[in-house]
Each structure stands twice: as structure tokens, then as C-alpha cells.
Design an enzyme around this catalytic site. Structure first.
Site, PDB file in Angstrom:
ATOM      1  N   GLY A 238       0.771  -1.243   0.000  1.00  0.00           N
ATOM      2  CA  GLY A 238       0.000   0.000   0.000  1.00  0.00           C
ATOM      3  C   GLY A 238       0.793   1.278   0.000  1.00  0.00           C
ATOM      4  O   GLY A 238       0.211   2.360  -0.061  1.00  0.00           O
ATOM      5  N   GLU A 287       4.253  -6.326   1.622  1.00  0.00           N
ATOM      6  CA  GLU A 287       3.775  -6.718   0.287  1.00  0.00           C
ATOM      7  C   GLU A 287       3.644  -5.510  -0.625  1.00  0.00           C
ATOM      8  O   GLU A 287       2.556  -5.228  -1.140  1.00  0.00           O
ATOM      9  CB  GLU A 287       2.418  -7.413   0.431  1.00  0.00           C
ATOM     10  CG  GLU A 287       2.423  -8.616   1.352  1.00  0.00           C
ATOM     11  CD  GLU A 287       1.023  -8.991   1.841  1.00  0.00           C
ATOM     12  OE1 GLU A 287       0.033  -8.359   1.411  1.00  0.00           O
ATOM     13  OE2 GLU A 287       0.930  -9.902   2.667  1.00  0.00           O
ATOM     14  N   CYS A 356     -13.732   3.449 -28.736  1.00  0.00           N
ATOM     15  CA  CYS A 356     -15.047   4.084 -28.850  1.00  0.00           C
ATOM     16  C   CYS A 356     -15.741   4.168 -27.499  1.00  0.00           C
ATOM     17  O   CYS A 356     -16.750   3.484 -27.245  1.00  0.00           O
ATOM     18  CB  CYS A 356     -15.896   3.305 -29.845  1.00  0.00           C
ATOM     19  SG  CYS A 356     -15.061   3.237 -31.418  1.00  0.00           S
TER      20      CYS A 356
HETATM   21  N1  LLP Z   1      -1.243  -6.901  -0.505  1.00  0.00           N
HETATM   22  C1  LLP Z   1      -2.543  -7.065  -0.749  1.00  0.00           C
HETATM   23  C2  LLP Z   1      -3.290  -8.036   0.069  1.00  0.00           C
HETATM   24  C3  LLP Z   1      -3.200  -6.330  -1.757  1.00  0.00           C
HETATM   25  O1  LLP Z   1      -4.493  -6.494  -1.966  1.00  0.00           O
HETATM   26  C4  LLP Z   1      -2.460  -5.404  -2.529  1.00  0.00           C
HETATM   27  C5  LLP Z   1      -3.085  -4.615  -3.594  1.00  0.00           C
HETATM   28  C6  LLP Z   1      -1.087  -5.276  -2.259  1.00  0.00           C
HETATM   29  C7  LLP Z   1      -0.522  -6.027  -1.241  1.00  0.00           C
HETATM   30  C8  LLP Z   1      -0.218  -4.330  -3.023  1.00  0.00           C
HETATM   31  O2  LLP Z   1      -0.625  -3.010  -2.924  1.00  0.00           O
HETATM   32  P1  LLP Z   1       0.346  -1.836  -3.413  1.00  0.00           P
HETATM   33  O3  LLP Z   1       1.600  -1.929  -2.582  1.00  0.00           O
HETATM   34  O4  LLP Z   1       0.651  -2.057  -4.854  1.00  0.00           O
HETATM   35  O5  LLP Z   1      -0.422  -0.623  -3.178  1.00  0.00           O
HETATM   36  N2  LLP Z   1      -5.274  -1.427  -9.529  1.00  0.00           N
HETATM   37  C9  LLP Z   1      -5.202  -0.439  -8.480  1.00  0.00           C
HETATM   38  C10 LLP Z   1      -4.530  -0.969  -7.233  1.00  0.00           C
HETATM   39  C11 LLP Z   1      -5.150  -2.235  -6.676  1.00  0.00           C
HETATM   40  C12 LLP Z   1      -4.427  -2.783  -5.471  1.00  0.00           C
HETATM   41  C13 LLP Z   1      -4.958  -4.116  -5.068  1.00  0.00           C
HETATM   42  N3  LLP Z   1      -4.293  -4.730  -3.950  1.00  0.00           N
HETATM   43  C14 LLP Z   1      -4.522   0.813  -9.023  1.00  0.00           C
HETATM   44  O6  LLP Z   1      -4.182   0.840 -10.198  1.00  0.00           O
HETATM   45  O7  LLP Z   1      -4.356   1.787  -8.309  1.00  0.00           O
END
Ligand code: LLP
Length: 432
Positions: A238, A287, A356
């Protein structure tokens, strides 16, 4: 900071001119910087060095085999959400024993596959899933390592579509129910209670929500550790990145600037969280996806037409929402720069794709240098949730991807041949 910068008036990725890549490989084209991936991984890894920890790259953000290999070579583990992702890790030479398997809908076949591959932990999102993992493990005469995902019910101050840690979301098990769930899980013979997990959302640009969530769950985590001899605590991903204009500032000392401003850096994150995380004596898993891959990639596109209407200046490019869906889906901002810097006045422009749909737009009324047919533009910070979310909508083939390392570059995914789009389809017998 990342390794996309102007040298003279040309945009470079590390030691390679992006224009030369567009010429050689065509557009739309994703370009990734190996040095940026490495740098971001190491900045986080080193900031957390005083803790026993493992960074598990959230490969949903970018699962290209070369990207995974870069990270595997640095010792990264992986946060996976499907058997397909686990197969990608294996294909890239990553270690299944460093994988944590998340997701609310793991199928029996996926659980079997992951158990046989020997994943580090299943991050479990419901009690029926615990039962299912126990049954599959019993059938295979194995013990499944598990962690239950705590939903801490903490607002993450991010876009509603990427918040995960409140009771409005489908993720995890409510904070108040966790102890009961562990007590019941402890009775399931083919489970090993290995850890505990949480994740509050994505693109979080302050440390406070992480701190609040950790503080809230820590007493519970400490009790669970004492009771079940847990080994790890995953605090999820996150960590947010900067999407706003970076190249415009051209500031080489970005990390220092970020530290001075209120921008989340690995050091700030570590400084605030480590004092909390050290005392329980658990191995800490992270993560991060976007933090590592987001600013390590760009999407390069060519201007096909410039269309002026009474009200608007439309720059119509050859990339579209099928290549990068974030602006259409989340109203996400991606900085857009020409590959060759232009002086002179800017013009409020809408950069749009050929699909489109009105939402096939990368920006609206944004002041951009005047461009014309044949010019190239780069959409920055497209390394996370870019190519991985691409589709073949409008029968548009998936873009090519290139990895750059210093002055070296190579295609890490060929442009999809158009006929492959319908390769699995057929005209059914009764229609012939
Ligand atoms: N761990 C879990 C359990 C998750 O669900 C996620 C992301 C992460 C780690 C990694 O999150 P990050 O570090 O990348 O923020 N498609 C969306 C983001 C969806 C994130 C889903 N889960 C976007 O383009 O902003």
C-alpha cells in the site's frame, strides 16, 4: 526517484533514449528501468534491515517475467493472488517458498497447486476458506501454513476503489472476530498457524494510517503469537508513490526533497513502524507492489491526430484505455511528457485514445506543449497496474514491453500478434 529524465531535450530511460526505443519497437510500448526497480526494492529492504523481514513484491502490480527475475535476484519474495501468478513466479525463477498466497476466492485446484509448490503461507480471508485449505491439505497428506487476514477497520485515506481495510470491503476477517477464528483454526489438524496478516489499502501517501493500523492490531498479534507460536506478521503493501509532476521539477535530489516535504519515503515508513514492530519478535513481511514498480515504468505512445473542436484540443494517440486503464477506472493522474522537450506556449489538451468510449481519455484540459502527428508522448508512473490490467478491447493487441539496464535494452514481451487475440476462439460447428 526514478531513472527517466531529460538529457538535453530528449527523454532517457537510464542510458537509453526512449525515442530510439519507440522507433525500434513501435508503440504503444511499455518501458521499464531495471535500476529503478532495484533501487526501490533496496531502499525499502535496507530501511527495514534492523528487523527480521521479507519483502514480498505484490506481483499483481507488474508480473512481467523479467521484472520478477530482477526482484527474485535481489532476494524478493512474492505476494501472489492466483495459481497463474505462482506459475509466473516459477517461470521467472522465483522461489515458491517465499510466496504468500492472498485473495478471497482461492479454488481447490489453486490451493492444491500452491500446497504442492510449498508456498510460505496462505493468507486466509474467511472461515470457509480455512475449512477448504484444511480439507485439501488432508487429502494431500500435507500441513498447510496459514495466516488469517485481519481487517483492522481503519480508513486508509485513498481512492474508494482501492481501500481494503474497512468493514465495507470484502477483504479479511473483522478485527473483533479474529481470536475466535484462530481458536477454531487451531483445531483443524492439517493447518499450521504460521502468522497473521493485514493490508489496509493502496496508494497511501502518509505513514499515519499504517501506524494506526499497526498500533490497533499489535496487542492482538502479540496475544496470538504467545498462544499459537506464530512466526510472522505481514503488514501488507500500500505504500504510495508520487504521480504528480516529477520530471517537470527535474530535481535530482528527489529523495531529500521528499523527506523534507510530507511525502512517504521508505526511511520515514521504517522509522515510524520499526519501533512498533520490533518488540513482538515476529518476522515482518511487507507486500509492496506500486512502491517498487510504479515509477519504474512508462507507457510510450505516438500522436496520430490533433483534432481541434470549438471547445477542445484533442490529442489522439495510439495508446488507449485497454493499454492503461487507470485514468478511466480510478480518475488516476499520470504525468504526460513529450519524448522531445518542446519550448513555447502550452495548450490545454485532452489526450485520448482511439477506443469508442468517452472514458478512453488520459487527461482533460491539461496544459501540454503543442504536439503534432508523429510526435511521441510518455505517460509516466505506469509501471504498476499498467500492462497487467491491459485487455484486448476493440481487438487491440497487447503492447510490447522493454527492459532497460544502463545502456542495454531488450524486449521482455513481444507485441501480441493480432491473430493471437482470437487464437482460442472458433466458429462453432452448427454455424459452418
Ligand atoms: N497486498 C494485498 C493483500 C493487496 O491487496 C495489494 C493490492 C497489495 C498487497 C499491493 O498493494 P500496493 O503496494 O501495490 O499498493 N489497480 C489499483 C490498485 C489495486 C491494489 C490491489 N491490492 C490501481 O491501479 O491503483
Amino acid at each position: 526517484m526514478h531513472d527517466f529524465r531529460f538529457v538535453g531535450n530528449k527523454l532517457f530511460c537510464e542510458g537509453v533514449s526512449v525515442g530510439s526505443l519507440a522507433k525500434k519497437f513501435g508503440t504503444p510500448l511499455y518501458v521499464y528501468s531495471q535500476h529503478t526497480l532495484t533501487d526501490h526494492f533496496q531502499k525499502l529492504d535496507r530501511a527495514l534491515a534492523p528487523l527480521d523481514h521479507l519483502v514480498c513484491f505484490a506481483m499483481k502490480s507488474n508480473s512481467n517475467l523479467s521484472v520478477l527475475r530482477v526482484l527474485a535476484n535481489l532476494g524478493s519474495g512474492f505476494d501472489i493472488v492466483s495459481a497463474g501468478e505462482l506459475q509466473r513466479v516459477i517461470a521467472a525463477g522465483g522461489d515458491p517458498c517465499k510466496c504468500v498466497f492472498a485473495g478471497v476466492g482461492k479454488t481447490v485446484a489453486e490451493i492444491e497447486f500452491a500446497l504442492k509448490a510449498g508456498v510460505y503461507s496462505f493468507n486466509v480471508e474467511s472461515e470457509p476458506e480455512l475449512q477448504r485449505i484444511n480439507q485439501v491439505a488432508a487429502k494431500l497428506k500435507k500441513i498447510a501454513p496459514i495466516a488469517v487476514r485481519i481487517n483492522p477497520n481503519v480508513a486508509a485515506k485513498t481512492h474508494a476503489k482501492i481501500t481494503t481495510g474497512t468493514y465495507e470491503n470484502k477483504f479479511g476477517i473483522a478485527f473483533e472476530e479474529i481470536e475466535g477464528v484462530y481458536a477454531r483454526a487451531a483445531k483443524l489438524k492439517n493447518l499450521r498457524l504460521r502468522g497473521v496478516q493485514m493490508h489496509i489499502g493502496s496508494q497511501i501517501t502518509e505513514t499515519t494510517p499504517f501506524e494506526l493500523a499497526v498500533k490497533k492490531v499489535l496487542p492482538l498479534v502479540t496475544r496470538l503469537k504467545a498462544k499459537y507460536a506464530l512466526e510472522f506478521f505481514s503488514i501488507g503493501g500500500g505504500l504510495g508513490i508520487v504521480y504528480d509532476p516529477m520530471l517537470a521539477s527535474g530535481d535530482p535530489a528527489w529523495w531529500q526533497t521528499a523527506a523534507a516535504k510530507n511525502i512517504l519515503t521508505p526511511q520515514k515508513y521504517a522509522d515510524r513502524l520499526m519501533p512498533l514492530l520490533k518488540p513482538p519478535g515476529l518476522k515482518i513481511l511487507l507486500e509492496p507492489g506500486r512502491f517498487i514498480s510504479g515509477n519504474a515504468g512508462i507507457l510510450v505512445t505516438r500522436v496520430e491526430y490533433v483534432k481541434r473542436t470549438g471547445k477542445k484540443n484533442f490529442v489522439i494517440v495510439d495508446a488507449a484505455m485497454n493499454d492503461l486503464i487507470r485514468p478511466a477506472f480510478y480518475d488516476a493522474y499520470h504525468e504526460i511528457v513529450p519524448l522531445t522537450k518542446k519550448g513555447g506556449a502550452t495548450l490545454k489538451s485532452d489526450v485520448v485514445g482511439p477506443i469508442c468510449e468517452s472514458s478512453d481519455s488520459f487527461c482533460k484540459d491539461r496544459p501540454l506543449p503543442k504536439v503534432g502527428e508523429g510526435d511521441h508522448l510518455a505517460l509516466l508512473s505506469a509501471g504498476a497496474y499498467g500492462f497487467v490490467m491491459a485487455s484486448t478491447y476493440n481487438a487491440r493487441p497487447l503492447a510490447a514491453e522493454v527492459l532497460v539496464n544502463g545502456k542495454k535494452f531488450a524486449v521482455c514481451r513481444e507485441r501480441q500478434p493480432v491473430k493471437e487475440i482470437w487464437a482460442g476462439e472458433k466458429v462453432v460447428a452448427w454455424l459452418k
